[in-house]
Scaffold this motif. Structure first.
Motif, mmCIF file in Angstrom:
data_model
loop_
_atom_site.group_PDB
_atom_site.id
_atom_site.type_symbol
_atom_site.label_atom_id
_atom_site.label_comp_id
_atom_site.label_asym_id
_atom_site.label_seq_id
_atom_site.Cartn_x
_atom_site.Cartn_y
_atom_site.Cartn_z
ATOM 1 N N ARG A 232 0.835 -1.213 0.000
ATOM 2 C CA ARG A 232 0.000 0.000 0.000
ATOM 3 C C ARG A 232 0.860 1.249 0.000
ATOM 4 N NH1 ARG A 232 -3.167 -2.810 3.487
ATOM 5 N NH2 ARG A 232 -2.195 -1.861 5.299
ATOM 6 N N SER B 51 2.580 1.699 -3.459
ATOM 7 C CA SER B 51 1.775 1.796 -4.673
ATOM 8 C C SER B 51 1.029 3.110 -4.841
ATOM 9 C CB SER B 51 0.778 0.639 -4.731
ATOM 10 O OG SER B 51 -0.195 0.784 -3.722
ATOM 11 N N ASP C 163 -0.345 4.184 -8.392
ATOM 12 C CA ASP C 163 -1.790 4.230 -8.635
ATOM 13 C C ASP C 163 -2.194 5.531 -9.301
ATOM 14 O OD1 ASP C 163 -2.083 1.734 -7.489
ATOM 15 O OD2 ASP C 163 -2.844 2.495 -5.567
ATOM 16 N N ARG C 164 -1.614 6.632 -8.852
ATOM 17 C CA ARG C 164 -1.926 7.940 -9.459
ATOM 18 C C ARG C 164 -1.528 7.981 -10.933
ATOM 19 N NH1 ARG C 164 -1.084 9.665 -4.198
ATOM 20 N NH2 ARG C 164 1.167 9.912 -4.312
ATOM 21 N N GLY D 162 -1.755 5.346 -12.776
ATOM 22 C CA GLY D 162 -2.492 4.276 -13.430
ATOM 23 C C GLY D 162 -1.627 3.069 -13.718
ATOM 24 N N SER E 230 0.324 -0.419 -12.173
ATOM 25 C CA SER E 230 0.358 -1.407 -11.097
ATOM 26 C C SER E 230 1.802 -1.613 -10.638
ATOM 27 C CB SER E 230 -0.202 -2.743 -11.590
ATOM 28 O OG SER E 230 0.677 -3.329 -12.539
#
Length: 143
Positions: free
Chosen positions: A26, A29, A33-34, A36, A38
């Motif tokens: 978490r 990432s 994540d921001r 897009g 993985s």
């Protein structure tokens, strides 16, 4: 019926490992994540960068220790976003090479410094001996 594990300590170790992995993942990432992207996708881009910008798909899978299906899916996603290109090898039409694009290299160049800082922060609760021990334990479990 009561479920009693044969090795309660092993089960507690597994639970702790799973919780720790989820927590670290978490923390690492958020920036990905921001974008897009993985964690697996970022790992592919980093491995390609370290591999000189191009690797056979089978070598990429081996370095990432992932399945053919997973590697194909991740590479397809990266390819659709313009971060890599995939081509069949002329010497073996069944094999494919994956090449990092300029766009992919720029993304790694931009994200990697902050990523390494987040890794250092995530593991800062451990001293050097604990990090070495954790590495050794994880290598044993992965073997």
């Amino acid at each position: 019926m009561q479920l009693v594990p044969g090795d309660p300590l092993a089960h507690r170790a597994l639970e702790s490992l799973v919780r720790a992995e989820a927590s670290v993942r978490r923390r690492l990432s958020a920036e990905l994540d921001r974008e897009g992207l993985s964690g697996s996708g970022f790992s592919v881009l980093v491995v390609l960068t370290r591999g000189g910008g191009e690797l056979e798909l089978r070598d990429l899978r081996s370095r990432l220790r992932t399945s053919k299906a997973n590697a194909t899916e991740v590479v397809s996603t990266l390819e659709s976003r313009g971060y890599v290109v995939r081509r069949r090898l002329p010497s073996d039409r069944r094999a494919a090479a994956v090449t990092l694009t300029d766009r992919g290299r720029e993304l790694v160049d931009r994200l990697f410094p902050e990523h390494t800082e987040r890794v250092a922060n995530a593991f800062s609760v451990l001293d050097e001996d604990e990090k070495r021990s954790l590495e050794a334990i994880c290598r044993k479990l992965a073997a």
